[in-house]
Structures are given as structure tokens and as C-alpha cells.
Design a protein around this motif. Structure first.
Motif, PDB file in Angstrom:
ATOM      1  N   LYS A   1      -9.692  18.997  -6.467  1.00 37.28           N
ATOM      2  CA  LYS A   1      -8.632  19.889  -5.981  1.00 37.28           C
ATOM      3  C   LYS A   1      -7.992  19.344  -4.717  1.00 37.28           C
ATOM      4  N   THR A   2      -8.804  18.783  -3.823  1.00 38.90           N
ATOM      5  CA  THR A   2      -8.250  18.161  -2.621  1.00 38.90           C
ATOM      6  C   THR A   2      -7.406  16.956  -2.984  1.00 38.90           C
ATOM      7  N   LEU A   3      -7.854  16.173  -3.939  1.00 38.87           N
ATOM      8  CA  LEU A   3      -7.074  15.027  -4.412  1.00 38.87           C
ATOM      9  C   LEU A   3      -5.729  15.481  -4.963  1.00 38.87           C
ATOM     10  N   GLY A   4      -5.724  16.581  -5.705  1.00 36.48           N
ATOM     11  CA  GLY A   4      -4.481  17.088  -6.281  1.00 36.48           C
ATOM     12  C   GLY A   4      -3.822  16.052  -7.171  1.00 36.48           C
ATOM     13  N   ASN A   5      -2.520  15.861  -6.986  1.00 37.97           N
ATOM     14  CA  ASN A   5      -1.795  14.881  -7.806  1.00 37.97           C
ATOM     15  C   ASN A   5      -1.623  13.546  -7.096  1.00 37.97           C
ATOM     16  N   ARG A   6      -2.390  13.327  -6.026  1.00 39.65           N
ATOM     17  CA  ARG A   6      -2.261  12.114  -5.221  1.00 39.65           C
ATOM     18  C   ARG A   6      -3.110  10.974  -5.800  1.00 39.65           C
ATOM     19  N   PRO A   7      -2.877   9.744  -5.329  1.00 37.87           N
ATOM     20  CA  PRO A   7      -3.663   8.606  -5.805  1.00 37.87           C
ATOM     21  C   PRO A   7      -4.958   8.382  -5.052  1.00 37.87           C
ATOM     22  N   ILE A   8      -5.148   9.082  -3.910  1.00 40.64           N
ATOM     23  CA  ILE A   8      -6.312   8.813  -3.084  1.00 40.64           C
ATOM     24  C   ILE A   8      -6.641  10.014  -2.213  1.00 40.64           C
ATOM     25  N   ALA A   9      -7.927  10.220  -1.961  1.00 44.42           N
ATOM     26  CA  ALA A   9      -8.388  11.230  -1.007  1.00 44.42           C
ATOM     27  C   ALA A   9      -9.568  10.661  -0.244  1.00 44.42           C
ATOM     28  N   LEU A  10      -9.649  11.013   1.027  1.00 43.25           N
ATOM     29  CA  LEU A  10     -10.800  10.663   1.847  1.00 43.25           C
ATOM     30  C   LEU A  10     -11.885  11.716   1.693  1.00 43.25           C
ATOM     31  N   MET A  11     -13.116  11.322   1.921  1.00 47.37           N
ATOM     32  CA  MET A  11     -14.265  12.219   1.892  1.00 47.37           C
ATOM     33  C   MET A  11     -14.911  12.133   3.269  1.00 47.37           C
ATOM     34  N   ARG A  12     -14.896  13.212   4.001  1.00 47.71           N
ATOM     35  CA  ARG A  12     -15.304  13.190   5.405  1.00 47.71           C
ATOM     36  C   ARG A  12     -16.691  12.568   5.608  1.00 47.71           C
TER      37      ARG A  12
ATOM     38  N   ALA B   1       0.830  -1.206   0.000  1.00 50.04           N
ATOM     39  CA  ALA B   1       0.000   0.000   0.000  1.00 50.04           C
ATOM     40  C   ALA B   1       0.860   1.249   0.000  1.00 50.04           C
ATOM     41  N   SER B   2       2.092   1.123  -0.498  1.00 54.14           N
ATOM     42  CA  SER B   2       3.038   2.239  -0.399  1.00 54.14           C
ATOM     43  C   SER B   2       2.671   3.424  -1.286  1.00 54.14           C
ATOM     44  N   PHE B   3       1.682   3.275  -2.142  1.00 54.01           N
ATOM     45  CA  PHE B   3       1.169   4.439  -2.885  1.00 54.01           C
ATOM     46  C   PHE B   3       0.572   5.464  -1.924  1.00 54.01           C
ATOM     47  N   MET B   4       0.341   5.066  -0.668  1.00 51.16           N
ATOM     48  CA  MET B   4      -0.194   5.958   0.358  1.00 51.16           C
ATOM     49  C   MET B   4       0.913   6.421   1.312  1.00 51.16           C
ATOM     50  N   CYS B   5       2.142   6.470   0.839  1.00 44.33           N
ATOM     51  CA  CYS B   5       3.249   6.817   1.743  1.00 44.33           C
ATOM     52  C   CYS B   5       3.146   8.253   2.256  1.00 44.33           C
ATOM     53  N   GLU B   6       2.433   9.106   1.538  1.00 43.12           N
ATOM     54  CA  GLU B   6       2.147  10.443   2.041  1.00 43.12           C
ATOM     55  C   GLU B   6       0.752  10.443   2.655  1.00 43.12           C
ATOM     56  N   GLU B   7       0.550  11.264   3.684  1.00 40.78           N
ATOM     57  CA  GLU B   7      -0.733  11.286   4.369  1.00 40.78           C
ATOM     58  C   GLU B   7      -1.877  11.576   3.393  1.00 40.78           C
ATOM     59  N   VAL B   8      -2.944  10.802   3.511  1.00 43.61           N
ATOM     60  CA  VAL B   8      -4.090  10.937   2.611  1.00 43.61           C
ATOM     61  C   VAL B   8      -4.890  12.183   2.995  1.00 43.61           C
ATOM     62  N   PRO B   9      -5.151  13.088   2.032  1.00 43.98           N
ATOM     63  CA  PRO B   9      -5.915  14.299   2.356  1.00 43.98           C
ATOM     64  C   PRO B   9      -7.384  13.991   2.572  1.00 43.98           C
ATOM     65  N   ILE B  10      -8.060  14.872   3.296  1.00 47.23           N
ATOM     66  CA  ILE B  10      -9.486  14.706   3.589  1.00 47.23           C
ATOM     67  C   ILE B  10     -10.258  15.858   2.967  1.00 47.23           C
ATOM     68  N   TRP B  11     -11.244  15.507   2.172  1.00 40.02           N
ATOM     69  CA  TRP B  11     -12.109  16.528   1.566  1.00 40.02           C
ATOM     70  C   TRP B  11     -13.288  16.796   2.480  1.00 40.02           C
ATOM     71  N   GLU B  12     -13.519  18.072   2.757  1.00 40.16           N
ATOM     72  CA  GLU B  12     -14.641  18.509   3.587  1.00 40.16           C
ATOM     73  C   GLU B  12     -15.697  19.146   2.690  1.00 40.16           C
ATOM     74  N   ILE B  13     -16.843  18.492   2.578  1.00 43.21           N
ATOM     75  CA  ILE B  13     -17.888  18.959   1.671  1.00 43.21           C
ATOM     76  C   ILE B  13     -18.408  20.342   2.063  1.00 43.21           C
ATOM     77  N   ARG B  14     -18.365  20.688   3.347  1.00 46.29           N
ATOM     78  CA  ARG B  14     -18.855  21.993   3.781  1.00 46.29           C
ATOM     79  C   ARG B  14     -17.968  23.138   3.287  1.00 46.29           C
ATOM     80  N   ASP B  15     -16.751  22.821   2.910  1.00 48.33           N
ATOM     81  CA  ASP B  15     -15.891  23.854   2.324  1.00 48.33           C
ATOM     82  C   ASP B  15     -16.359  24.243   0.931  1.00 48.33           C
ATOM     83  N   CYS B  16     -17.215  23.410   0.371  1.00 45.86           N
ATOM     84  CA  CYS B  16     -17.773  23.685  -0.961  1.00 45.86           C
ATOM     85  C   CYS B  16     -19.235  24.087  -0.801  1.00 45.86           C
TER      86      CYS B  16
END
Length: 240
Positions: free
Chosen positions: A162-173, A128-143
Motif C-alpha cells: 500500500k505504501t508502494l502504491g503505483n510507484r516503482p520503489i519504496a523505502l523500508m525504514r 534514475a528518473s523513474f524516481m522523479c517523485e519522492e520515494v515513500p517510506i514504509w514504517e513497519i510500526r504502522d502495521c
């Protein structure tokens, strides 16, 4: 088909279609996708089109369920079927990320606690090393909110991308996650092992001991994804 519907990019190779259908079935089989959640691929003949199932449980998806959309998530031809409300996740990710050719949106169960607690989700396993950087969290209330925590507009989908950016994964709160990859097999690997890693990390944290995470210079895509794919596909092929 409506007069203002986008033009189709045409059929795709049957072998790719088989893998595409298998992807939904595999992720359902392993408990990553439930009655909701969905998989898409960018159309191989036109990067401004993508393919996704009609609104149907992933474990039941067949080739006849696949619909085509442009990157604004406008259907080419719904054929009288219902489209996923959250197709905007896929369209906006493809618009923002020309390197991405497959997207998985799931409600992967062990990952949701990491989206609401502030506990960082990072890789502790090499697979699972594609997640070696902390996974960002998208907050729907920011939108903006529309229908609960569902992504039902291009504006929300763009914000998530935009929260995903160039990463392979993002969480959705409080909702789930989005996983992206250059092809469907890698997307399945990432969606599956993001959940496995979350389970392993939760267990590791229960020990109450310091955790050694996978470092960026240790990250590496598995060399035998095709071998894994052969196994995963064999588990669902009789259902297709």
C-alpha cells in the motif's frame, strides 16, 4: 508436496530462467544485494504464481534453487529447502500490482540513511528518473512488529504494498527498499540505479548548494537497457 499445496504453473523458458538467475548475481556483483535480499519474477504462464530462490545468498543463486509460490506466498513444493521469511513482500506486491512482473528487495546501503532521516530521496540523474517523485517510506510500526524489522506476514507485506502504491520503489525504514518493474531487466536497472542515485544525491548534498532534481516531464526509461543488460550479464556469466 503437501495435499493442499497450490498447483504448479509449470516450467519457464530457459532463457528467462537464465536472466532471472543472472539478475541475482548482477545485483550481488554491484553491491546492491548482500548475503540477504532477493529477486523474484511473476510466473509467465500464471499471474497467480511467482518464482524466487530458496533462502540463499544472491551471489550464489542457481536455477536449481528456484522455488514457486502462489500469491499468498504458499510454496508449491519446497523440495526440503528453506524459503525466505520475507517472501511476503513479493507475494503481496504481485497481488496489489498486476502490472508488476519482477520485484527486488535489497538492503542497498546508501538508501537506508534516506529511510531514517526524513531527507527526501529523489532523482538527480536522468538514468534514475523513474524516481522523479519522492520515494515513500514504509514504517513497519504502522502495521505490526513480528521479527524485528523483517516482513514475515501477509499483513506486513500488504501494508508495504500500500505504501508502494503505483510507484516503482519504496523505502523500508531502517531496513532497505523494494523495487518493482514490468520485467526482470528493468527491475535490475532500477535496483542498481536507485543505489547509484542515492550515492550521487548524498554527494550533491555535501556541496551545500541548491539541488536541481529531475522533473516529472523529464523522466524517461533508458532506451538501451538491453545493451546494459548484455554488459551486466557478461560480468557474471562465468559464475553461473
Amino acid at each position: 508436496m503437501h495435499d493442499n499445496a497450490p498447483a504448479s504453473a509449470g516450467p519457464i523458458d530457459p532463457a528467462l530462467m537464465e536472466d532471472f538467475v543472472a539478475a541475482s548475481r548482477i545485483l550481488a556483483h554491484h553491491g546492491v544485494l548482500d548475503a540477504w535480499g532477493h529477486v523474484s519474477i511473476r510466473h509467465p504462464s500464471n499471474p497467480d504464481r511467482y518464482l524466487i530462490s530458496r533462502a540463499r545468498a544472491a551471489g550464489l543463486v542457481s536455477a536449481g534453487d528456484i522455488l514457486e509460490f502462489d500469491l499468498h506466498s504458499t510454496p508449491v513444493d519446497l523440495r526440503g529447502q528453506r524459503a525466505f521469511l520475507e517472501r511476503y513482500i513479493h507475494g503481496e506486491v504481485y497481488r496489489a500490482r498486476p502490472d508488476v512482473n519482477a520485484v527486488v528487495h535489497s538492503h542497498s546501503p546508501t538508501m537506508i540513511p534516506f529511510s531514517v532521516t526524513g531527507e527526501p530521496l529523489k532523482a538527480i540523474s536522468h538514468i534514475a528518473s523513474f524516481m522523479c517523485e519522492e520515494v515513500p517510506i514504509w514504517e513497519i510500526r504502522d502495521c505490526c512488529l513480528t521479527q524485528g524489522l523483517l516482513v514475515t506476514t501477509s499483513k506486513q507485506g500488504s501494508s508495504l504494498a500500500k505504501t508502494l502504491g503505483n510507484r516503482p520503489i519504496a523505502l523500508m525504514r531502517g531496513h532497505g527498499n523494494v523495487v518493482v518493474a514490468p520485467d526482470i531487466r528493468k527491475a535490475v536497472h532500477r535496483a542498481l540505479y536507485a543505489e547509484v542515485n542515492a550515492q550521487q544525491l548524498a554527494m550533491a548534498k555535501s556541496f551545500g548548494r541548491p539541488i536541481t532534481y529531475v522533473a516529472p516531464d523529464e523522466a524517461q526509461d533508458p532506451k538501451r537497457v538491453d545493451d546494459a543488460w548484455e554488459l551486466w550479464k557478461s560480468e557474471v556469466i562465468d559464475q553461473m
